[in-house]
Write a protein that holds these residues in place. Structure first.
Motif, PDB file in Angstrom:
ATOM      1  N   ASP A 119     -38.169  39.531  62.714  1.00 51.19           N
ATOM      2  CA  ASP A 119     -36.975  39.733  62.221  1.00 51.19           C
ATOM      3  C   ASP A 119     -36.239  39.760  63.085  1.00 51.19           C
ATOM      4  N   ALA A 120     -34.580  39.622  63.547  1.00 55.33           N
ATOM      5  CA  ALA A 120     -33.917  40.118  64.704  1.00 55.33           C
ATOM      6  C   ALA A 120     -34.303  41.426  64.925  1.00 55.33           C
ATOM      7  N   SER A 121     -34.147  42.549  64.123  1.00 56.34           N
ATOM      8  CA  SER A 121     -34.627  43.430  64.577  1.00 56.34           C
ATOM      9  C   SER A 121     -35.331  43.755  65.907  1.00 56.34           C
ATOM     10  N   PHE A 122     -36.540  42.697  64.970  1.00 60.54           N
ATOM     11  CA  PHE A 122     -38.148  43.042  65.938  1.00 60.54           C
ATOM     12  C   PHE A 122     -37.792  42.488  67.197  1.00 60.54           C
ATOM     13  N   ALA A 123     -36.800  40.972  66.803  1.00 63.58           N
ATOM     14  CA  ALA A 123     -36.600  40.474  68.794  1.00 63.58           C
ATOM     15  C   ALA A 123     -36.056  41.177  69.494  1.00 63.58           C
ATOM     16  N   ARG A 124     -34.932  41.973  69.372  1.00 63.99           N
ATOM     17  CA  ARG A 124     -33.735  42.970  69.877  1.00 63.99           C
ATOM     18  C   ARG A 124     -35.021  44.562  70.267  1.00 63.99           C
TER      19      ARG A 124
ATOM     20  N   PRO B  81     -36.178  43.754  75.177  1.00 64.86           N
ATOM     21  CA  PRO B  81     -36.845  44.415  77.004  1.00 64.86           C
ATOM     22  C   PRO B  81     -37.675  44.440  77.091  1.00 64.86           C
ATOM     23  N   TRP B  82     -39.095  44.208  76.693  1.00 65.63           N
ATOM     24  CA  TRP B  82     -40.495  44.451  77.139  1.00 65.63           C
ATOM     25  C   TRP B  82     -40.773  42.865  77.666  1.00 65.63           C
ATOM     26  N   VAL B  83     -40.605  41.570  77.545  1.00 62.10           N
ATOM     27  CA  VAL B  83     -41.013  40.746  77.606  1.00 62.10           C
ATOM     28  C   VAL B  83     -39.862  40.793  79.349  1.00 62.10           C
ATOM     29  N   LEU B  84     -38.673  41.283  78.591  1.00 66.30           N
ATOM     30  CA  LEU B  84     -37.601  41.222  80.300  1.00 66.30           C
ATOM     31  C   LEU B  84     -38.057  41.645  81.331  1.00 66.30           C
TER      32      LEU B  84
ATOM     33  N   LEU C  47     -44.350  30.325  82.532  1.00 67.70           N
ATOM     34  CA  LEU C  47     -43.657  29.371  81.894  1.00 67.70           C
ATOM     35  C   LEU C  47     -43.008  29.683  80.533  1.00 67.70           C
ATOM     36  N   ALA C  48     -44.347  29.836  80.339  1.00 68.79           N
ATOM     37  CA  ALA C  48     -44.593  30.478  79.226  1.00 68.79           C
ATOM     38  C   ALA C  48     -43.580  31.579  78.197  1.00 68.79           C
ATOM     39  N   ALA C  49     -43.382  32.863  79.423  1.00 71.08           N
ATOM     40  CA  ALA C  49     -42.519  34.079  79.233  1.00 71.08           C
ATOM     41  C   ALA C  49     -41.229  33.409  79.343  1.00 71.08           C
ATOM     42  N   THR C  50     -40.534  32.750  80.244  1.00 70.89           N
ATOM     43  CA  THR C  50     -39.359  32.355  80.624  1.00 70.89           C
ATOM     44  C   THR C  50     -38.710  31.707  79.335  1.00 70.89           C
ATOM     45  N   ALA C  51     -39.422  30.946  78.040  1.00 70.10           N
ATOM     46  CA  ALA C  51     -39.690  30.883  77.349  1.00 70.10           C
ATOM     47  C   ALA C  51     -39.092  31.352  76.386  1.00 70.10           C
ATOM     48  N   LEU C  52     -40.255  32.416  75.708  1.00 67.48           N
ATOM     49  CA  LEU C  52     -40.003  33.394  75.131  1.00 67.48           C
ATOM     50  C   LEU C  52     -38.796  34.277  75.355  1.00 67.48           C
ATOM     51  N   LEU C  53     -38.122  34.407  76.213  1.00 64.27           N
ATOM     52  CA  LEU C  53     -37.486  35.285  77.185  1.00 64.27           C
ATOM     53  C   LEU C  53     -35.868  34.717  76.348  1.00 64.27           C
ATOM     54  N   HIS C  54     -36.087  33.443  76.370  1.00 60.91           N
ATOM     55  CA  HIS C  54     -34.438  32.560  75.695  1.00 60.91           C
ATOM     56  C   HIS C  54     -34.919  32.451  74.015  1.00 60.91           C
ATOM     57  N   SER C  55     -36.044  32.078  73.974  1.00 61.03           N
ATOM     58  CA  SER C  55     -36.411  32.331  72.315  1.00 61.03           C
ATOM     59  C   SER C  55     -35.815  33.025  71.692  1.00 61.03           C
ATOM     60  N   VAL C  56     -36.213  34.485  72.801  1.00 62.28           N
ATOM     61  CA  VAL C  56     -36.322  35.923  71.863  1.00 62.28           C
ATOM     62  C   VAL C  56     -34.608  36.388  71.716  1.00 62.28           C
ATOM     63  N   THR C  57     -34.023  35.650  72.599  1.00 64.65           N
ATOM     64  CA  THR C  57     -32.654  36.354  72.508  1.00 64.65           C
ATOM     65  C   THR C  57     -32.341  34.824  71.361  1.00 64.65           C
ATOM     66  N   VAL C  58     -32.522  33.909  71.117  1.00 65.99           N
ATOM     67  CA  VAL C  58     -31.776  33.700  70.092  1.00 65.99           C
ATOM     68  C   VAL C  58     -31.995  33.698  67.971  1.00 65.99           C
ATOM     69  N   LEU C  59     -33.702  34.533  68.944  1.00 62.61           N
ATOM     70  CA  LEU C  59     -33.722  34.999  67.309  1.00 62.61           C
ATOM     71  C   LEU C  59     -33.234  36.467  67.376  1.00 62.61           C
ATOM     72  N   ALA C  60     -32.844  37.671  68.278  1.00 65.43           N
ATOM     73  CA  ALA C  60     -31.867  38.636  68.153  1.00 65.43           C
ATOM     74  C   ALA C  60     -30.894  38.373  67.838  1.00 65.43           C
TER      75      ALA C  60
END
Lengths: 175, 643
Positions: B200-205, B209-212, B253-266
């Motif tokens: 959920d959103a709190s998990f994404a939040r 930072p770890w992904v970043l 590439l995968a991490a860049t995608a993840l960085l953006h999708s995790v923002t959507v989730l958060a």
């Protein structure tokens, strides 16, 4: 549909896994054998490569008796390592001729003085043209030539001490 | 003693990883809180032990302890200290020890600093981290022991590959590994969330930072590696689409995608399953990359350790971890509810498009990299070169850049197409002006991709700073600045790439001392060729004077270096950096009659490539600090309010 999508990544990964495993388990085949094996030697005439050995012509190799044709170069380190084994074959009665690749006569003389000379004739292949015609991809390589001038066997890389019985057998088989 | 101490520390760390996994498994399954209490200290101790083991190996290299096989094989007592130090990871065993050290330290950091995550998910994450670490400990201890001794000790070492004897070795591999292996944290987060069904959103939040952090380091590592290859290999190129480079690009590439999708989730609690999938894929790509590099299954200029046995070991690890994670995903993700819906015209859609395009590029790079393997399985030998990747990935990357400019100008949840269009007017006008300008200056002289690249770079540069317009800059949140800087960095980098491929001038010449070579307004005079000696090498050095358009001359010293152990020749290019480009000179072989081969390039604005990469990383750092500082401030205010 959703169910299918959920398991799709695992299925794709399984495919990659099999691909990796097959690539890994396959024996690492870096030896490129000549397509000329089993065929008659290409026609060539090479000038002498050493001061005390005659030149080499392809028809001189068809003497009715199997011979070894060694491809070497004075600048090639594995060739120096191979020299004792060639001398041992010579002592065992094998007649050996050679082609020196991209070499100079003084260098070949120095090489033979240092590591011994098992060769009857040595031709100089200054531009690797005969080497390419033989289908040889590097130095050292050795070809067993049968009595009719046909390539019976190709050995890629230096002849090691434990290769000697096998080479002798190949020469015997080529009779 | 040091080697034995290192080995003991490594065994203890492995034992603690096993203990950590057991504590988490029994603690969560049996709901035993007292077992879970012990997990965090164990994770910290494990991180400390890996650090001790790695420090021990560094000490052995610094002391040139030739009774240790790894040191004898890869070092030499006459090497400068920097290369003894960096040589620690300039080999297979040492780099794998660095791998587990990064995993251990990252796990310890998750244990110490992660506060936002729900407790059971936090514990499951640490369990996941321990499980992955265990496999790599086993790999080190059973198949690549860095501390093995030889008896009798070697008289001296065999030296380090001279191509690696460069300050780049001290910076590029550790940074890259921190990012590459740091992605394991995101992987473990995904495992943890799947196990506890908390996506959920709190998990994404919590995960963001770890992904970043991993992504910033990976960006820096790739940028540094690119520059290193550019000046060390002497080919004048900055990216070669080599399998090992692709191995670092794919996780990025995968991490860049993840960085953006995790923002959507958060932010919007959408893209739940997709984000978890990307977190699994990012580190899986790191592991696949390591497998490709270490097994020697693909031929590469980087093929350090061609060893099928080690390859099989890593392949088994891949099967367990990637296969296991994807199976867990399939089993559990059905239970994850669909996230919040969103309208077609919205920031969410833009980010989905970003993710799709990045995934397509990732897929194409993966296929291109593995294609030779695929055809070999059917009996054909082929190699896939730069033209494929340029032609296939280039156009998609350009579309991605356009989306990147439009995305931040689109509102979350719902937006109006006409509104978005109005906000894009300025970048569009700039694109048209740029199109006209580039067309007038260079029509017909440059290729389609560089042409479009230049135009899009200029437009995207304008578009990426657009989110700051009409805003109070001092009140703009730091993470918004971060996004702007990172996107601007992409545009800057693209401009550098386009300029390099469009306007580079290359000149080959054979010259005698006293002769002059001319290229792109530069006059280079070869003064003389002198032999010189360095710490552990000798070189032939060309002394040259370069001047542009009659300006004052600058001395240049390209070298051809010879290293006796192991015997190797390297080219040391001479680089002259100006604001508008770089002069790149390589000294070649001696030609006939005392003439020397020289290769000269003038590369306009090429440095923008790496400057852009650094900007991207800086943007990431601003976003990380911005988010974290906001968290601290909120917490501090909360405490103040309670008081």
């Amino acid at each position: 549909m959703r169910k299918l999508l959920i398991w799709l990544p695992l299925a794709l990964f399984a495919g990659f896994f099999i691909l990796f495993a097959s690539g890994l388990l396959k024996p690492d085949d870096r030896v490129i054998t000549s397509k000329q094996v089993g065929k008659t030697l290409p026609d060539f005439t090479l000038p002498p490569a050493a001061s005390d050995r005659p030149a080499l012509m392809s028809r001189e190799l068809a003497t009715g008796k199997p011979r070894l044709l060694n491809i070497f170069a004075s600048w090639c380190v594995p060739c120096a390592a191979e020299a004792p084994q060639l001398l041992a074959l010579k002592r065992a009665g094998v007649e050996i001729d050679a082609i020196a690749i991209r070499d100079a006569r003084e260098d070949v003389d120095r090489f033979l003085a240092r590591y011994g000379n098992p060769y009857d004739r040595i031709g100089l292949d200054a531009r690797s043209s005969v080497q390419i015609a033989l289908g040889s991809s590097g130095v050292p390589e050795s070809f067993v030539i049968d009595g009719k001038g046909r390539i019976a066997y190709q050995h890629v890389g230096d002849i090691r001490a434990d290769d000697i019985p096998m080479i002798l057998q190949q020469l015997e088989d080529a009779r | 003693m040091i080697a034995e101490a290192g080995l003991v520390a490594l065994w203890l760390a492995a034992a603690l990883a096993f203990l950590q996994l057991g504590l988490v498994a029994f603690g969560l399954a049996g709901k035993k809180s007292e077992l879970l209490e012990a997990v965090r200290p164990v994770a910290v101790a494990q991180g400390a032990l890996t650090t001790i083991a790695f420090t021990a190996l560094i000490a052995l290299f610094m002391r040139s302890d030739m009774s240790v096989l790894l040191v004898a094989n890869n070092s030499h007592s006459m090497k400068p200290w920097l290369y003894k130090f960096a040589g620690t990871w300039g080999n297979h065993e040492g780099s794998m020890l660095l791998w587990v050290t990064v995993m251990g330290v990252a796990g310890a950091a998750v244990a110490l600093f992660e506060r936002a995550l729900r407790r059971d998910t936090h514990m499951a994450t640490l369990g996941g981290q321990a499980a992955i670490s265990l496999g790599f400990y086993a790999f080190l201890l059973f198949a690549s022991n860095p501390f093995a001794r030889i008896n009798p000790p070697a008289a001296d070492g065999q030296g380090l590959n001279p191509l690696l004897q460069d300050p780049g070795l001290a910076f590029h591999p550790p940074t890259l590994y921190l990012g590459y292996v740091g992605l394991s944290v995101a992987f473990s987060f995904a495992i943890g969330a799947l196990l506890t069904r908390q996506v959920d959103a709190s998990f994404a939040r919590a995960m963001r930072p770890w992904v970043l952090a991993a992504w910033i380091l990976l960006t820096l590592g790739i940028t540094a590696g690119s520059y290193w290859a550019y000046y060390e290999l002497g080919w004048g190129g900055w990216w070669f689409w080599d399998p090992v480079e692709n191995a670092s690009l794919m996780p990025w590439l995968a991490a860049t995608a993840l960085l953006h999708s995790v923002t959507v989730l958060a932010t919007r609690d959408a893209l739940r399953a997709w984000t978890v999938m990307l977190a699994v894929i990012a580190f899986s790509m790191s592991m696949v990359g390591t497998f490709l590099v270490r097994s020697g299954i693909l031929t590469s200029v980087h093929a350090f350790a061609v060893d099928p046995e080690r390859g099989s070991f890593i392949l088994v690890l891949l099967g367990i971890y990637i296969g296991g994670a994807l199976a867990l995903f399939g089993w559990r993700v059905g239970a994850v509810r669909e996230g919040a819906p969103f309208e077609l015209v919205s920031r969410e859609t833009m980010l989905v498009v970003n993710n799709l395009l990045l995934s397509v590029i990732l897929g194409l790079v993966l296929i291109g990299t593995l294609y030779p393997l695929l055809t070999e399985a059917f009996g054909h030998k082929v190699s896939v070169g730069a033209p494929y990747f340029d032609r296939i990935a280039g156009p998609i990357a350009l579309i991605l850049m356009i989306v990147m400019a439009a995305g931040p100008l689109t509102r979350w949840r719902r937006d109006n197409l006409a509104e978005v269009g109005r906000r894009l007017i300025v970048p569009a006008v700039i694109a048209m002006i740029a199109f006209a300008a580039v067309a007038i200056l260079a029509w017909g002289r440059i290729g389609v991709l560089p042409f479009l690249g230049l135009v899009i770079a200029l437009a995207v540069a304008a578009g990426s700073v657009a989110p700051l317009w009409k805003r109070n800059l001092r009140r703009t949140p730091l993470f918004t600045w971060g996004m702007v800087v990172a996107h601007l960095g992409c545009a800057v980098s693209l401009a550098g790439m386009a300029c390099d491929s469009a306007f580079t001038v290359e000149k080959l010449a054979a010259v005698r001392p006293g002769d002059v070579v001319e290229a792109a307004g530069w006059k280079l005079r070869l003064t003389r060729i002198v032999p010189i000696a360095g710490d552990n090498w000798t070189a032939l050095q060309a002394d040259m004077e370069a001047s542009r358009n009659g300006g004052p001359p600058v001395m240049l010293h390209p070298q051809s270096r010879f290293f006796p152990s192991p015997p190797t020749t390297t080219t040391e290019a001479a680089l002259l950096t100006r604001w508008n480009g770089q002069l790149y000179v390589v000294l070649g072989q001696e030609a006939d009659q005392g003439r020397w081969q020289l290769r000269v390039w003038w590369k306009p604005f090429v440095t923008l490539i790496w400057f852009g990469g650094a900007l991207v990383a800086l943007g990431g750092a601003l976003a990380l600090v911005g988010r974290e500082r906001r968290g601290w401030l909120l917490k501090w205010r909360g405490k103040a309010a309670v008081a």
